[in-house]
Design a protein around this motif. Structure first.
Motif, mmCIF file in Angstrom:
data_model
loop_
_atom_site.group_PDB
_atom_site.id
_atom_site.type_symbol
_atom_site.label_atom_id
_atom_site.label_comp_id
_atom_site.label_asym_id
_atom_site.label_seq_id
_atom_site.Cartn_x
_atom_site.Cartn_y
_atom_site.Cartn_z
ATOM 1 N N ASP A 130 0.860 -1.189 -0.115
ATOM 2 C CA ASP A 130 0.094 -0.065 0.038
ATOM 3 C C ASP A 130 0.831 1.173 0.058
ATOM 4 N N ASP A 131 2.197 1.215 0.452
ATOM 5 C CA ASP A 131 2.935 2.183 0.284
ATOM 6 C C ASP A 131 3.784 2.326 -1.263
ATOM 7 N N TYR A 132 3.953 0.912 -1.557
ATOM 8 C CA TYR A 132 4.698 0.810 -3.222
ATOM 9 C C TYR A 132 3.826 1.386 -4.149
ATOM 10 N N TYR A 133 2.596 0.873 -4.210
ATOM 11 C CA TYR A 133 1.774 1.152 -5.247
ATOM 12 C C TYR A 133 1.459 2.605 -5.483
ATOM 13 N N PRO A 134 0.977 3.579 -4.746
ATOM 14 C CA PRO A 134 1.027 4.905 -5.140
ATOM 15 C C PRO A 134 2.190 5.501 -5.351
ATOM 16 N N ARG A 135 3.412 5.084 -4.977
ATOM 17 C CA ARG A 135 4.453 5.653 -5.337
ATOM 18 C C ARG A 135 4.935 5.161 -6.857
ATOM 19 N N ASN A 136 4.502 3.849 -7.033
ATOM 20 C CA ASN A 136 4.772 3.375 -8.256
ATOM 21 C C ASN A 136 3.865 4.181 -9.480
ATOM 22 N N VAL A 137 2.730 4.406 -9.122
ATOM 23 C CA VAL A 137 1.575 5.235 -10.030
ATOM 24 C C VAL A 137 2.409 6.592 -10.250
ATOM 25 N N ASP A 138 3.016 7.158 -9.218
ATOM 26 C CA ASP A 138 3.599 8.416 -9.436
ATOM 27 C C ASP A 138 4.773 8.573 -10.239
ATOM 28 N N LEU A 139 5.502 7.541 -10.072
ATOM 29 C CA LEU A 139 6.654 7.332 -11.039
ATOM 30 C C LEU A 139 6.225 7.153 -12.532
ATOM 31 N N HIS A 140 5.378 6.399 -12.531
ATOM 32 C CA HIS A 140 5.020 6.080 -14.110
ATOM 33 C C HIS A 140 4.402 7.367 -14.793
ATOM 34 N N ASN A 172 4.415 15.441 -24.286
ATOM 35 C CA ASN A 172 3.063 15.389 -25.085
ATOM 36 C C ASN A 172 2.011 15.430 -24.122
ATOM 37 N N PRO A 173 1.400 16.454 -23.952
ATOM 38 C CA PRO A 173 0.161 16.523 -22.916
ATOM 39 C C PRO A 173 -0.836 15.651 -23.479
ATOM 40 N N ARG A 174 -1.269 15.394 -24.712
ATOM 41 C CA ARG A 174 -2.181 14.583 -25.308
ATOM 42 C C ARG A 174 -2.006 13.064 -24.761
ATOM 43 N N LEU A 175 -0.732 12.704 -24.967
ATOM 44 C CA LEU A 175 -0.412 11.430 -24.503
ATOM 45 C C LEU A 175 -0.410 11.322 -22.942
ATOM 46 N N VAL A 176 0.004 12.127 -22.344
ATOM 47 C CA VAL A 176 0.041 12.068 -20.852
ATOM 48 C C VAL A 176 -1.562 12.065 -20.450
ATOM 49 N N GLU A 177 -2.638 12.612 -21.124
ATOM 50 C CA GLU A 177 -3.937 12.543 -20.813
ATOM 51 C C GLU A 177 -4.454 11.187 -21.067
ATOM 52 N N LEU A 178 -4.015 10.854 -22.205
ATOM 53 C CA LEU A 178 -4.564 9.333 -22.603
ATOM 54 C C LEU A 178 -4.079 8.202 -21.666
ATOM 55 N N TYR A 179 -2.818 8.255 -21.380
ATOM 56 C CA TYR A 179 -2.117 7.192 -20.446
ATOM 57 C C TYR A 179 -2.885 7.410 -19.141
ATOM 58 N N GLY A 180 -3.111 8.685 -18.643
ATOM 59 C CA GLY A 180 -3.732 8.628 -17.360
ATOM 60 C C GLY A 180 -5.104 8.093 -17.188
ATOM 61 N N ASP A 181 -5.884 8.318 -18.336
ATOM 62 C CA ASP A 181 -7.128 7.861 -18.627
ATOM 63 C C ASP A 181 -7.286 6.296 -18.497
ATOM 64 N N VAL A 182 -6.312 5.615 -19.262
ATOM 65 C CA VAL A 182 -6.390 4.178 -19.424
ATOM 66 C C VAL A 182 -6.145 3.779 -17.807
ATOM 67 N N ALA A 186 14.560 2.702 -25.020
ATOM 68 C CA ALA A 186 13.846 2.742 -23.453
ATOM 69 C C ALA A 186 12.324 2.553 -24.053
ATOM 70 N N GLY A 187 11.992 2.638 -25.363
ATOM 71 C CA GLY A 187 10.507 2.516 -25.680
ATOM 72 C C GLY A 187 10.161 0.943 -25.714
ATOM 73 N N SER A 188 11.217 0.162 -26.181
ATOM 74 C CA SER A 188 10.943 -1.228 -25.919
ATOM 75 C C SER A 188 10.852 -1.728 -24.537
ATOM 76 N N LEU A 189 11.687 -1.302 -23.549
ATOM 77 C CA LEU A 189 11.767 -1.469 -22.181
ATOM 78 C C LEU A 189 10.497 -1.208 -21.523
ATOM 79 N N MET A 190 9.808 0.201 -21.734
ATOM 80 C CA MET A 190 8.735 0.807 -21.152
ATOM 81 C C MET A 190 7.590 -0.122 -21.568
ATOM 82 N N GLU A 191 7.646 -0.640 -22.931
ATOM 83 C CA GLU A 191 6.269 -1.411 -23.254
ATOM 84 C C GLU A 191 6.440 -2.704 -22.644
ATOM 85 N N ALA A 192 7.539 -3.050 -22.432
ATOM 86 C CA ALA A 192 7.732 -4.561 -22.161
ATOM 87 C C ALA A 192 7.485 -4.759 -20.448
#
Length: 228
Positions: free
Chosen positions: A138-148, A157-167, A207-213
Motif C-alpha cells: 500500500d506504500d509501494y503502489y501509490p509511489r509506483n503510480v507517481d513514478l509512471h 506530449n500533453p495529449r499522450l499524458v492525458e490518454l495514458y492517465g485515462d487508461v 527505452a521505448g521497448s523496455l517501457m512497453e515490456a
C-alpha cells in the motif's frame, strides 16, 4: 445597476465558479487516491455522507466529484442502490494493459530525446524510495503510480499524458494484483532502473521497448495472480 457593479458581480461569479471547480477537483483527486491506496475497492458502495464528513464538506460537492469519477469510469451508478467503485473483468483489464503498454512505449521513445540529467536524477531518487517501500504494497503502489506518471510526462506530449492517465485510472483496481509479492515489486523496480539507464543514454528504441515490456510484464503478473 451601473456597468461597474455589473462587472464586479460578473467577476464575483467567475471567482465563485473557479472556487467550486477547484473544490470538485480536490475532492475527485482525493477519491481517486483512496482507490489507488486501496481504501476503496472494486464493488465497494460509496457512502456519500461518510465521505462528506471525512472530507469536511457537504454531500453536494462529493456527489458532483463522483460524477466526474463516473466519467473517468472509476465509479458507476447502480439504479436504486447508489454509487459503487467500478469493477472490470479480467479480459477488459488485459485489453487496457495492451493499450497502456503501447502508450508507455511511445512515451519512452519521446522522452529519450528530452530527459535532462536533473529530471533523471529526481526519478532515480523515486526509484530508491520504491526500494524502501517494497515491504508494504500500500506504500509501494501509490509511489509506483507517481513514478509512471512522471516518466510519461517526460514525453512532453500533453495529449499522450492525458490518454495514458485515462487508461491507467481504469486499471487501478487490477494493477495491484501484479505487485502483491515482494519478488514482483523487486522485479518491477529493477525494470524502472533499467529504463532510466536507457533514457540517460538517449536510446529511444531501447527505452521505448523496455517501457512497453514493463507494462506487459505487469499484465502477465496480473493474469497469473487472478488465475492462481
Amino acid at each position: 445597476m451601473t456597468e461597474q457593479t455589473e462587472a464586479i458581480n460578473a467577476l464575483q461569479q467567475r471567482v465563485a465558479e473557479r472556487q467550486a471547480t477547484s473544490l470538485l477537483q480536490l475532492i475527485a483527486g482525493e477519491l481517486e487516491q483512496m482507490i489507488i491506496r486501496g481504501e476503496l475497492r472494486g464493488g465497494d458502495r460509496v457512502n456519500e455522507s461518510a465521505l462528506a464528513t471525512q472530507l469536511g464538506t457537504s454531500r453536494g460537492p462529493v456527489r458532483e466529484a463522483l460524477r466526474q469519477l463516473e466519467y473517468s469510469r472509476l465509479v458507476e451508478f447502480r439504479t436504486n442502490r447508489g454509487m459503487f467503485v467500478r469493477e472490470i473483468s479480467v479480459d477488459e483489464a488485459a485489453q487496457l494493459y495492451d493499450i497502456r503498454a503501447t502508450l508507455f512505449g511511445l512515451a519512452g521513445r519521446l522522452a529519450a530525446d528530452r530527459a535532462t540529467p536533473e529530471a533523471l536524477e529526481a526519478l532515480r531518487a523515486k526509484v530508491s524510495r520504491l526500494d524502501a517501500a517494497v515491504p508494504v504494497v500500500d506504500d509501494y503502489y501509490p509511489r509506483n503510480v507517481d513514478l509512471h506518471r512522471d516518466l510519461v510526462a517526460l514525453s512532453g506530449n500533453p495529449r499522450l499524458v492525458e490518454l495514458y492517465g485515462d487508461v491507467s485510472k481504469e486499471l487501478h483496481l487490477f494493477r495491484r494484483h501484479g505487485l502483491e509479492t515482494e519478488t514482483a515489486r523487486h522485479t518491477s523496480n529493477c525494470q524502472h532502473a533499467e529504463i532510466l539507464d536507457r533514457l540517460a543514454h538517449a536510446d529511444a528504441a531501447a527505452a521505448g521497448s523496455l517501457m512497453e515490456a514493463h507494462i506487459l510484464s505487469g499484465k502477465e503478473r496480473m493474469l497469473a495472480a487472478v488465475r492462481s
